[in-house]
Design an enzyme around this catalytic site. Structure first.
Site, PDB file in Angstrom:
ATOM      1  NE  ARG A  55     -59.101  -5.611  11.337  1.00 17.34           N
ATOM      2  CZ  ARG A  55     -59.810  -4.476  11.379  1.00 17.34           C
ATOM      3  NH1 ARG A  55     -59.209  -3.305  11.267  1.00 17.34           N
ATOM      4  NH2 ARG A  55     -61.113  -4.512  11.567  1.00 17.34           N
ATOM      5  NE  ARG A 111     -62.841 -12.278  12.995  1.00 13.89           N
ATOM      6  CZ  ARG A 111     -63.393 -11.128  13.367  1.00 13.89           C
ATOM      7  NH1 ARG A 111     -64.358 -11.110  14.238  1.00 13.89           N
ATOM      8  NH2 ARG A 111     -62.964  -9.999  12.858  1.00 13.89           N
ATOM      9  NE  ARG A 169     -63.684   0.918  12.331  1.00 14.23           N
ATOM     10  CZ  ARG A 169     -63.822  -0.399  12.289  1.00 14.23           C
ATOM     11  NH1 ARG A 169     -65.040  -0.923  12.274  1.00 14.23           N
ATOM     12  NH2 ARG A 169     -62.781  -1.178  12.238  1.00 14.23           N
ATOM     13  NE  ARG A 180     -61.581  -1.417  15.598  1.00 18.49           N
ATOM     14  CZ  ARG A 180     -62.436  -2.344  15.154  1.00 18.49           C
ATOM     15  NH1 ARG A 180     -63.733  -2.098  15.192  1.00 18.49           N
ATOM     16  NH2 ARG A 180     -62.007  -3.486  14.671  1.00 18.49           N
ATOM     17  CE  LYS A 231     -67.813  -8.482  10.980  1.00 19.41           C
ATOM     18  NZ  LYS A 231     -66.894  -7.719  10.121  1.00 19.41           N
TER      19      LYS A 231
HETATM   20  P1  AP5 Z   1     -68.468  -1.225  10.815  1.00 20.70           P
HETATM   21  O1  AP5 Z   1     -69.938  -1.395  10.973  1.00 20.70           O
HETATM   22  O2  AP5 Z   1     -67.676  -0.771  11.974  1.00 20.70           O
HETATM   23  O3  AP5 Z   1     -67.858  -2.554  10.150  1.00 20.70           O
HETATM   24  P2  AP5 Z   1     -67.533  -3.967  10.799  1.00 20.70           P
HETATM   25  O4  AP5 Z   1     -67.857  -5.003   9.772  1.00 20.70           O
HETATM   26  O5  AP5 Z   1     -68.184  -4.116  12.134  1.00 20.70           O
HETATM   27  O6  AP5 Z   1     -65.966  -3.807  10.928  1.00 20.70           O
HETATM   28  P3  AP5 Z   1     -64.926  -4.298  12.018  1.00 20.70           P
HETATM   29  O7  AP5 Z   1     -63.607  -3.743  11.593  1.00 20.70           O
HETATM   30  O8  AP5 Z   1     -65.365  -3.979  13.419  1.00 20.70           O
HETATM   31  O9  AP5 Z   1     -64.966  -5.838  11.806  1.00 20.70           O
HETATM   32  P4  AP5 Z   1     -63.883  -6.856  12.174  1.00 20.70           P
HETATM   33  O10 AP5 Z   1     -64.620  -8.138  11.967  1.00 20.70           O
HETATM   34  O11 AP5 Z   1     -62.586  -6.753  11.519  1.00 20.70           O
HETATM   35  O12 AP5 Z   1     -63.530  -6.450  13.670  1.00 20.70           O
HETATM   36  P5  AP5 Z   1     -64.055  -6.952  15.077  1.00 20.70           P
HETATM   37  O13 AP5 Z   1     -64.326  -5.748  15.876  1.00 20.70           O
HETATM   38  O14 AP5 Z   1     -65.112  -7.986  14.949  1.00 20.70           O
HETATM   39  O15 AP5 Z   1     -68.235  -0.221   9.579  1.00 20.70           O
HETATM   40  C1  AP5 Z   1     -66.950   0.186   9.205  1.00 20.70           C
HETATM   41  C2  AP5 Z   1     -66.956   1.657   8.793  1.00 20.70           C
HETATM   42  O16 AP5 Z   1     -67.740   1.818   7.614  1.00 20.70           O
HETATM   43  C3  AP5 Z   1     -67.577   2.598   9.842  1.00 20.70           C
HETATM   44  O17 AP5 Z   1     -66.885   3.811   9.796  1.00 20.70           O
HETATM   45  C4  AP5 Z   1     -69.044   2.772   9.354  1.00 20.70           C
HETATM   46  O18 AP5 Z   1     -69.573   4.022   9.736  1.00 20.70           O
HETATM   47  C5  AP5 Z   1     -68.875   2.670   7.855  1.00 20.70           C
HETATM   48  N1  AP5 Z   1     -69.993   2.002   7.186  1.00 20.70           N
HETATM   49  C6  AP5 Z   1     -70.692   0.914   7.605  1.00 20.70           C
HETATM   50  N2  AP5 Z   1     -71.592   0.542   6.684  1.00 20.70           N
HETATM   51  C7  AP5 Z   1     -71.453   1.416   5.647  1.00 20.70           C
HETATM   52  C8  AP5 Z   1     -72.103   1.546   4.379  1.00 20.70           C
HETATM   53  N3  AP5 Z   1     -73.071   0.680   3.982  1.00 20.70           N
HETATM   54  N4  AP5 Z   1     -71.710   2.548   3.555  1.00 20.70           N
HETATM   55  C9  AP5 Z   1     -70.709   3.411   3.921  1.00 20.70           C
HETATM   56  N5  AP5 Z   1     -70.059   3.333   5.122  1.00 20.70           N
HETATM   57  C10 AP5 Z   1     -70.430   2.336   5.961  1.00 20.70           C
HETATM   58  O19 AP5 Z   1     -62.753  -7.708  15.624  1.00 20.70           O
HETATM   59  C11 AP5 Z   1     -61.581  -7.005  15.944  1.00 20.70           C
HETATM   60  C12 AP5 Z   1     -60.492  -8.009  16.313  1.00 20.70           C
HETATM   61  O20 AP5 Z   1     -60.913  -8.784  17.449  1.00 20.70           O
HETATM   62  C13 AP5 Z   1     -60.164  -9.066  15.247  1.00 20.70           C
HETATM   63  O21 AP5 Z   1     -59.223  -8.592  14.290  1.00 20.70           O
HETATM   64  C14 AP5 Z   1     -59.572 -10.177  16.113  1.00 20.70           C
HETATM   65  O22 AP5 Z   1     -58.269  -9.855  16.542  1.00 20.70           O
HETATM   66  C15 AP5 Z   1     -60.480 -10.132  17.341  1.00 20.70           C
HETATM   67  N6  AP5 Z   1     -61.671 -10.985  17.175  1.00 20.70           N
HETATM   68  C16 AP5 Z   1     -62.959 -10.573  17.123  1.00 20.70           C
HETATM   69  N7  AP5 Z   1     -63.776 -11.606  16.949  1.00 20.70           N
HETATM   70  C17 AP5 Z   1     -62.987 -12.715  16.894  1.00 20.70           C
HETATM   71  C18 AP5 Z   1     -63.258 -14.110  16.706  1.00 20.70           C
HETATM   72  N8  AP5 Z   1     -64.516 -14.552  16.539  1.00 20.70           N
HETATM   73  N9  AP5 Z   1     -62.201 -14.964  16.672  1.00 20.70           N
HETATM   74  C19 AP5 Z   1     -60.920 -14.520  16.849  1.00 20.70           C
HETATM   75  N10 AP5 Z   1     -60.595 -13.216  17.017  1.00 20.70           N
HETATM   76  C20 AP5 Z   1     -61.633 -12.323  17.039  1.00 20.70           C
END
Ligand code: AP5
Length: 213
Positions: free
Chosen positions: A168, A89, A124, A157, A14
């Site tokens: 998660r 979410r 990552r 991270r 994402k």
């Molecule tokens: P990346 O693009 O970083 O993936 P992502 O989907 O953004 O992953 P996240 O772990 O950031 O998502 P998440 O939803 O768990 O965490 P968030 O930060 O929102 O890609 C991942 C890796 O793969 C990278 O190394 C990239 O280079 C590689 N990659 C990407 N695409 C690729 C491809 N096609 N092929 C190969 N490699 C690829 O949230 C973190 C925390 O915040 C949550 O756990 C929660 O505690 C809190 N939080 C955030 N939002 C909320 C909410 N709405 N409600 C409640 N708590 C929340």
């Protein structure tokens, strides 16, 4: 202006896709996860409230997230597109967007398997100050372990430890189905599912193709 929601598991890409889209189409990338990480880095009240939940892979309480998103939406200029990354979410968060009258053009669901998630998140690497993201195999920095632009060290991270990734994922699976069902039922023509296991430039091409329609 164009408004997009990117849905998908942790590590589905994402953030990567939102970044590319924001640059290509001059849109505002609203990442709740990144806003919370920056708040933690800066020791703000929000950061203190969110840290424990993030480190243990739990969701941050809805009231905190909803206030954060409302505030961000107000900041975005009317003439700027918006990409939601990591929000909504759960159904309460879906409802909030609906009540705010935010009209979404596309809901793009990046579909991956749990094995792909583990592989991506354990590989990552992250630059805390900028939020830049790398992968040791699929998107490596020019110099191992260092950010391409500042030369500063990259980190893993706190929530990318395998045991936390599994927590998660389990929270994601518990909430995701109802969010997907809601969008499929209410906006069937705006909901698109993409195989996000392919290389990220190909995922980006597919998304671009869809939103240019
Ligand atoms: P990346 O693009 O970083 O993936 P992502 O989907 O953004 O992953 P996240 O772990 O950031 O998502 P998440 O939803 O768990 O965490 P968030 O930060 O929102 O890609 C991942 C890796 O793969 C990278 O190394 C990239 O280079 C590689 N990659 C990407 N695409 C690729 C491809 N096609 N092929 C190969 N490699 C690829 O949230 C973190 C925390 O915040 C949550 O756990 C929660 O505690 C809190 N939080 C955030 N939002 C909320 C909410 N709405 N409600 C409640 N708590 C929340």
């Amino acid at each position: 202006m164009l408004k997009i929601i990117l849905l998908g598991a942790p590590g589905s890409g994402k953030g990567t896709q939102a970044d590319l889209l924001a640059k290509r189409f001059s849109m505002y990338h609203l990442s709740t996860g990144e806003l919370l990480r920056q708040a933690i880095l800066n020791n703000t009240e929000l950061g203190l409230q969110a840290k424990m939940a993030i480190d243990s892979g739990q969701l941050v309480p809805n009231n905190i997230i909803i206030n954060l998103v409302k505030h961000q939406i107000m900041k975005v200029k009317d003439n700027c597109g918006l990409i939601f990354d990591g929000f909504p979410r759960n159904l309460l968060q879906v409802e909030m967007l609906d009540l705010e009258g935010i009209l979404i053009d596309w809901i793009i669901y990046l579909k991956v398997t749990d094995q792909v998630v583990i592989n991506r998140l354990t590989g990552r690497r992250y630059h805390p100050k900028s939020g830049r993201v790398y992968h040791i195999e699929y998107n490596p920095p020019k110099l191992t372990g260092l950010d391409d632009f500042t030369g500063e060290p990259l980190i893993v991270r706190s929530d990318d430890q395998e045991s936390v990734i599994r927590d998660r994922l389990s929270i994601y699976h518990k909430n995701n189905a109802e969010v997907i069902d809601w969008y499929k039922t209410h906006f069937p023509k705006k909901f698109v599912e993409i195989d996000a296991t392919i290389p990220f430039n190909q995922v980006f091409e597919e998304i671009t193709h869809i939103i240019k329609k």
